[in-house]
Design an enzyme around this catalytic site. Structure first.
Site, PDB file in Angstrom:
ATOM      1  N   LYS A 127      40.323  36.619  51.690  1.00 22.98           N
ATOM      2  CA  LYS A 127      40.561  35.957  52.977  1.00 22.98           C
ATOM      3  C   LYS A 127      41.506  36.796  53.845  1.00 22.98           C
ATOM      4  CE  LYS A 127      38.242  32.812  50.771  1.00 22.98           C
ATOM      5  NZ  LYS A 127      36.808  32.833  50.738  1.00 22.98           N
ATOM      6  N   ARG A 149      40.134  48.650  33.003  1.00 22.56           N
ATOM      7  CA  ARG A 149      40.114  47.185  32.849  1.00 22.56           C
ATOM      8  C   ARG A 149      41.540  46.666  32.617  1.00 22.56           C
ATOM      9  NH1 ARG A 149      38.833  45.194  28.123  1.00 22.56           N
ATOM     10  NH2 ARG A 149      37.041  46.541  27.737  1.00 22.56           N
ATOM     11  N   ASP A 185      48.491  27.908  45.501  1.00 21.76           N
ATOM     12  CA  ASP A 185      47.477  28.747  46.139  1.00 21.76           C
ATOM     13  C   ASP A 185      47.948  29.013  47.573  1.00 21.76           C
ATOM     14  OD1 ASP A 185      45.243  29.740  47.506  1.00 21.76           O
ATOM     15  OD2 ASP A 185      43.830  28.681  46.237  1.00 21.76           O
TER      16      ASP A 185
END
Ligand SMILES: Cc1ncc(COP(=O)(O)O)c(C=O)c1O
Length: 378
Positions: free
Chosen positions: A193, A46, A168
């Site tokens: 993407k 993690r 972004d």
């Protein structure tokens, strides 16, 4: 080194002694310690995992930042990013954003006391700055209206007011746009993407240049736990290897489709920053090295839009973008459905608007598919 070479080889493979050409998947949740108070550098996945570190270092190198943190999705990355801010803080965001980001700002950030205002134009940003403004968040080109924001001009404002500039970079990737060179402090990706590029996994990445921000984001990531699995990390690393060639080809095909759409009588408007008549064409030429593979277009009416969505065969009617399969999206019902209708309409997102993510199929096949989907619509 050229970016296409960096895409193929990624950053140095620090954790392998076998000479493996592909990065190994370190499928281990935990790591044994050599002694008390000692660590190999890895304790628990993690916090850090070697496969993830390879992806993080690779995207940091591609963006020419210095650190990156990987998340389980683009939205997990946005959620973690917003943990940098405290109740009372204020963020200004560009007004045309992915609907999921707007949903997070409206339903999670506002509830947590972080106010988000939206600015349509450069002039609006400075007007909306308050003493509590901690950051400006841009998506460029924007989703779905393909507006391009002048990153350097916004960076001049954020520097003046000591605020962070977050960009972004999902639509263009570092292959076509390098926000750090234009003054950004944090670069965000939905790795789902173009970086992954195969519509087969979800991922998110935050890239920074400052050690201080990297430390804060790593702390947030390990504390909130939205980490990427090493299997998915491997898929994104593999996807990045072909990023350069995919971006070039997807852009080339997009341009051919744009030309075809412009000629069709049922198409009212084509939104593509590579068109000279696009309002942001000059900014786009200045700050990017390509226009990308995303096209939005408006057709005559909602009925025509629905007919096209239900008639495409090779192109799939599905949410998402940037993969090898071409996808057509109906923003009004999909990506932007949660945005109040009045806001949506003000942004031009109506029942006539379609968004096309151009994949790697042959351009002639895609155009033939569109032609049959438009059918006898004149
Ligand atoms: C520009 C942009 N940013 C962020 C996201 C969120 O990414 P994800 O779907 O990986 O959570 C998306 C998703 O479509 C997007 O288009």
């Amino acid at each position: 080194m050229d970016i296409s070479t960096l895409c193929v080889h990624g950053c140095e493979k620090k954790f392998d002694t076998t000479g493996a050409v592909a990065v190994p998947i370190f499928a281990s949740a935990t790591f044994a310690h050599p002694g008390v108070g000692q660590s190999t550098g890895f304790d628990y996945s993690r916090s850090l995992n070697p496969t993830n570190v390879h992806l993080e270092d690779t995207i940091a190198a591609l963006e020419e930042g210095s650190h990156a943190v990987a998340f389980s999705s683009g939205m997990a990355a946005v959620g973690a990013l917003m943990e940098l801010f405290a109740p009372g803080d204020h963020i200004i965001a560009s007004d045309d954003l992915y609907g999921g980001t707007v949903r997070l700002f409206s339903h999670i950030s506002q509830k947590n006391g972080v106010q988000v205002s939206y600015a349509a134009a450069l002039g609006d940003i400075e007007k909306k700055i308050t003493p509590s403004t901690k950051a400006v968040f841009l998506e460029t080109p924007s989703n779905p209206m393909m507006r391009v924001k002048d990153i350097s001009a916004v960076a001049a404002i954020t520097r003046k007011y000591n605020a962070l500039l977050i960009v972004d970079n999902t639509f263009l990737t570092p292959y076509f746009q390098k926000p750090f060179f234009l003054g950004a402090d944090i670069v965000l990706h939905s790795g789902t993407k173009y970086l992954g590029g195969h519509n087969d996994t979800l991922a998110g990445l935050l890239v920074v240049k400052s050690d201080e921000l990297a430390e804060k984001l790593r702390f947030i990531a390990k504390t909130t736990g939205g980490c990427l699995s090493p299997f998915d990390s491997f898929l994104i690393i593999r996807g990045i290897k072909t990023l350069a060639i995919r971006m070039e080809r997807q852009q080339e095909t997009a341009l051919k489709i744009v030309r075809w759409l412009l000629e069709h009588s049922a198409v009212k408007k084509v939104y593509y920053p590579g068109l000279q008549e696009h309002p942001d064409y000059n900014v786009s030429r200045r700050q990017t090295s390509g226009f990308g593979g995303m096209i939005s277009f408006s057709v005559r009416d909602g009925q025509t839009a629905v007919h096209i969505l239900e008639s495409v065969k090779i192109i799939k009617y599905a949410e998402s973008l940037g993969g090898v399969e071409s996808l057509i999206t109906y923003p009004v019902l999909q990506t932007h459905a949660d945005i109040p209708e009045s806001e949506r309409k003000a942004r031009g997102i109506d029942e006539c608007l379609l968004r096309l993510s151009v994949g790697l199929e042959a351009s002639d096949d895609l155009i033939a598919d569109l032609k049959q989907a438009f059918g006898n619509v004149i």
